[in-house]
Design a protein around this motif. Sequence first.
Motif, short mmCIF file in Angstrom:
data_model
loop_
_atom_site.label_atom_id
_atom_site.label_comp_id
_atom_site.label_asym_id
_atom_site.label_seq_id
_atom_site.Cartn_x
_atom_site.Cartn_y
_atom_site.Cartn_z
N MET A 241 22.69 -31.41 2.01
CA MET A 241 21.64 -30.89 2.86
C MET A 241 21.95 -31.23 4.32
SD MET A 241 17.68 -32.07 3.22
CE MET A 241 18.20 -33.68 3.75
N ASP A 242 21.88 -30.25 5.17
CA ASP A 242 22.09 -30.40 6.60
C ASP A 242 20.72 -30.43 7.28
OD1 ASP A 242 22.39 -29.78 9.36
OD2 ASP A 242 24.32 -28.84 8.98
N ILE A 243 20.34 -31.56 7.83
CA ILE A 243 19.01 -31.73 8.43
C ILE A 243 18.78 -30.71 9.54
CG2 ILE A 243 17.57 -33.26 9.83
CD1 ILE A 243 18.52 -35.58 8.15
N ASP A 244 19.76 -30.53 10.42
CA ASP A 244 19.57 -29.59 11.53
C ASP A 244 19.39 -28.16 11.02
OD1 ASP A 244 19.66 -31.52 13.56
OD2 ASP A 244 21.84 -31.47 13.61
N ALA A 245 20.16 -27.76 10.02
CA ALA A 245 20.03 -26.41 9.45
C ALA A 245 18.65 -26.25 8.80
CB ALA A 245 21.14 -26.15 8.44
N ASP A 246 18.20 -27.27 8.08
CA ASP A 246 16.88 -27.19 7.45
C ASP A 246 15.78 -27.12 8.50
OD1 ASP A 246 17.80 -27.10 4.87
OD2 ASP A 246 16.97 -29.04 4.27
N LEU A 247 15.88 -27.91 9.56
CA LEU A 247 14.86 -27.87 10.61
C LEU A 247 14.82 -26.51 11.30
CD1 LEU A 247 15.19 -31.46 12.12
CD2 LEU A 247 13.16 -30.46 11.02
N GLU A 248 15.98 -25.93 11.50
CA GLU A 248 16.04 -24.59 12.10
C GLU A 248 15.38 -23.56 11.18
OE1 GLU A 248 19.62 -21.57 13.16
OE2 GLU A 248 19.83 -23.61 13.97
N ARG A 249 15.66 -23.64 9.88
CA ARG A 249 15.08 -22.70 8.93
C ARG A 249 13.57 -22.91 8.81
NH1 ARG A 249 17.01 -18.94 5.14
NH2 ARG A 249 18.68 -18.93 6.68
N ILE A 250 13.12 -24.17 8.82
CA ILE A 250 11.69 -24.45 8.73
C ILE A 250 10.97 -23.91 9.96
CG2 ILE A 250 9.93 -26.27 8.67
CD1 ILE A 250 12.00 -27.91 6.98
N LYS B 204 2.53 -28.93 11.91
CA LYS B 204 3.76 -28.35 11.38
C LYS B 204 3.96 -28.90 9.98
CE LYS B 204 6.92 -31.74 13.45
NZ LYS B 204 8.10 -31.88 14.31
N SER B 205 4.94 -28.36 9.26
CA SER B 205 5.11 -28.76 7.87
C SER B 205 5.44 -30.26 7.76
CB SER B 205 6.19 -27.93 7.19
OG SER B 205 7.47 -28.38 7.53
N SER B 206 4.95 -30.84 6.68
CA SER B 206 5.21 -32.26 6.45
C SER B 206 6.71 -32.51 6.27
CB SER B 206 4.44 -32.75 5.22
OG SER B 206 4.75 -31.98 4.07
N TYR B 207 7.43 -31.54 5.73
CA TYR B 207 8.88 -31.68 5.55
C TYR B 207 9.58 -31.70 6.91
CZ TYR B 207 13.31 -31.24 2.96
OH TYR B 207 14.54 -31.46 2.41
N ALA B 208 9.17 -30.83 7.82
CA ALA B 208 9.76 -30.83 9.17
C ALA B 208 9.52 -32.17 9.86
CB ALA B 208 9.18 -29.69 10.01
N THR B 209 8.33 -32.72 9.69
CA THR B 209 8.03 -34.02 10.29
C THR B 209 8.95 -35.09 9.72
OG1 THR B 209 5.72 -33.42 10.65
CG2 THR B 209 6.23 -35.78 10.62
N GLY B 210 9.11 -35.12 8.40
CA GLY B 210 9.97 -36.10 7.76
C GLY B 210 11.43 -35.95 8.15
N LEU B 211 11.92 -34.70 8.19
CA LEU B 211 13.32 -34.48 8.58
C LEU B 211 13.56 -34.87 10.04
CD1 LEU B 211 14.07 -31.07 6.81
CD2 LEU B 211 14.86 -33.35 6.13
N SER B 212 12.60 -34.56 10.90
CA SER B 212 12.73 -34.94 12.31
C SER B 212 12.81 -36.46 12.47
CB SER B 212 11.55 -34.40 13.12
OG SER B 212 11.55 -33.01 13.15
N LEU B 213 11.97 -37.16 11.73
CA LEU B 213 12.00 -38.62 11.78
C LEU B 213 13.32 -39.16 11.24
CD1 LEU B 213 8.34 -39.34 10.65
CD2 LEU B 213 9.33 -39.93 12.87
N ALA B 214 13.82 -38.57 10.14
CA ALA B 214 15.10 -39.01 9.55
C ALA B 214 16.23 -38.78 10.54
CB ALA B 214 15.36 -38.26 8.25
N ARG B 215 16.22 -37.65 11.22
CA ARG B 215 17.27 -37.35 12.20
C ARG B 215 17.26 -38.38 13.33
NH1 ARG B 215 17.22 -31.59 14.97
NH2 ARG B 215 15.38 -32.50 15.87
#
Length: 164
Positions: free
Chosen positions: A1-10, A84-95
Amino acid sequence: MDIDADLERIALQERELQFDSFSLETGWALGSLLRDMAVERKLGVVIDVTLFSMPVFYTALEGSTPDNPNWVRRKRNCVFRFLKSSYATGLSLARQGSDITTKFGLPETEFAPHGGSFPIVVKGTGCIGAVTVSGLPQRDDHIMVVEALAKLLGKNVDALTLGA
């Protein structure tokens, strides 16, 4: 999983999956669609549709656990706090190499930045609530919600789903 790609898609999902209007009937249709999907796939999940003003739809399916309602509440709190989506929040924090308590001073007992809760947005109005699924791995919770929103809104599911 690519965090940046997922954040862009979200971000794309959040732009595309918006309603022209939203009623209690729309909320019931969304929750019912998610329930039908879960039953067909034999998934033990909890499904929740809540507006800022009131709950609209809730179900717990066979195989869900007593922990799932608390996860729903905590994920929904993230959407209500950050719009915003809870997943976007989590991925942003992880990044950023951070967590919700360190970055924002919010307790993990009240906020879960994990996949599965998505903002209900009305064009021209903004976020009015959240739709949440809990019971699968977080990425799958998120994907299921996006799939249901795309179907309900007549959008191309494949064009909006997260990559492999």
